[in-house]
Write a protein that holds these residues in place. Structure first.
Motif, PDB file in Angstrom:
ATOM      1  N   SER A  48       0.805  -1.218   0.000  1.00  0.00           N
ATOM      2  CA  SER A  48       0.000   0.000   0.000  1.00  0.00           C
ATOM      3  C   SER A  48       0.838   1.268   0.000  1.00  0.00           C
ATOM      4  O   SER A  48       0.328   2.346  -0.340  1.00  0.00           O
ATOM      5  N   HIS A  52      -1.378   2.340  -2.669  1.00  0.00           N
ATOM      6  CA  HIS A  52      -2.486   3.027  -2.009  1.00  0.00           C
ATOM      7  C   HIS A  52      -1.938   3.975  -0.943  1.00  0.00           C
ATOM      8  O   HIS A  52      -2.275   3.870   0.242  1.00  0.00           O
ATOM      9  N   GLU A 123     -10.459   7.005   0.207  1.00  0.00           N
ATOM     10  CA  GLU A 123      -9.312   6.299   0.787  1.00  0.00           C
ATOM     11  C   GLU A 123      -9.770   5.120   1.641  1.00  0.00           C
ATOM     12  O   GLU A 123      -9.066   4.110   1.743  1.00  0.00           O
ATOM     13  N   ALA A 126     -11.511   2.254  -0.689  1.00  0.00           N
ATOM     14  CA  ALA A 126     -10.497   1.458  -1.390  1.00  0.00           C
ATOM     15  C   ALA A 126     -10.125   0.198  -0.619  1.00  0.00           C
ATOM     16  O   ALA A 126      -9.698  -0.792  -1.218  1.00  0.00           O
TER      17      ALA A 126
END
Length: 230
Positions: A48, A52, A123, A126
């Protein structure tokens, strides 16, 4: 004991450390786990830090939880090694509420669950929408608060087999603690195992009531044994 492969053993002491759906528990108790009123959907985001970063920054270095009292849904996530984000989408709903989600179709399940978080920060969404694994359905169950049994020589339980409660981070810890306490009791009375097990159980029964009661205050369908805590 007869195992799945057909082999058998005979033992003087049988300790059920076999979790929520224990095969040993029926030797001691007719209690069975009941649905606690909440289910979770487990997901993972890997790497991540590069894939992300916004979600990782929101979670930070530990864990976080977001919950909407109106819709009774939430997200809990913790940061694990290698910048992995391990998440649980939480739903305080009856079991049949989830019948419309096809968990055998991972991408479809992810889309369906993610859509339930409409209006949430992208966020957070996700965590479900971009899951690197097919979402896993995790309904929560618990034994009645105050679960206990009449002593049966040579048989006892530890961990979730003895006192299953909706997850609060203590399940594995209590199992390890129970095992240590049982081991200590046997070490103190090695020539009278039955007395050792009785001593262990006498301490076991009240020990976890506070934790289970706290869970019961949060999970609406998780009730005390016979309506009261003994």
């Amino acid at each position: 004991m007869t195992f799945a492969n057909g082999s058998t053993i005979v033992t003087d002491i049988l300790v059920g450390a076999d979790g929520a759906w224990s095969k040993v528990r029926p030797l001691l108790s007719d209690a069975t786990p009941t649905y606690a009123g909440r289910s979770m959907v487990e997901t993972y985001l890997y790497e991540s830090d590069t894939r992300h970063p916004a979600t990782l920054a929101l979670v930070g270095g530990g864990s976080m939880t977001a919950y909407d009292e109106t819709t009774r849904i939430g997200l809990g996530v913790q940061r694990e090694r290698a910048d992995t984000l391990h998440s649980y989408a939480m739903f305080d709903q009856p079991l049949d509420w989830f019948d419309g989600i096809d968990f055998k179709d991972g991408p479809a399940a992810a889309r369906t669950v993610a859509a339930m978080f409409k209006g949430w920060a992208p966020e957070l969404v996700a965590l479900v929408a971009d899951s690197d694994i097919p979402p896993i359905f995790r309904p929560l169950y618990g034994l009645p608060i105050g679960h206990r049994w009449e002593h049966v020589p040579g048989v006892t339980l530890i961990g979730d087999a003895a006192h299953l409660a909706p997850p609060d981070g203590e399940g594995a810890n209590w199992a390890l603690f129970d095992a240590g306490q049982l081991g200590n009791a046997i070490a103190e009375q090695p020539k009278d195992i039955d007395a050792a097990i009785r001593a262990y159980e006498a301490a076991l029964f009240p020990r976890n009531i506070d934790t289970a009661t706290a869970a019961g205050a949060y999970y609406p369908d998780f009730k005390p044994l016979n309506g009261s805590v003994q």
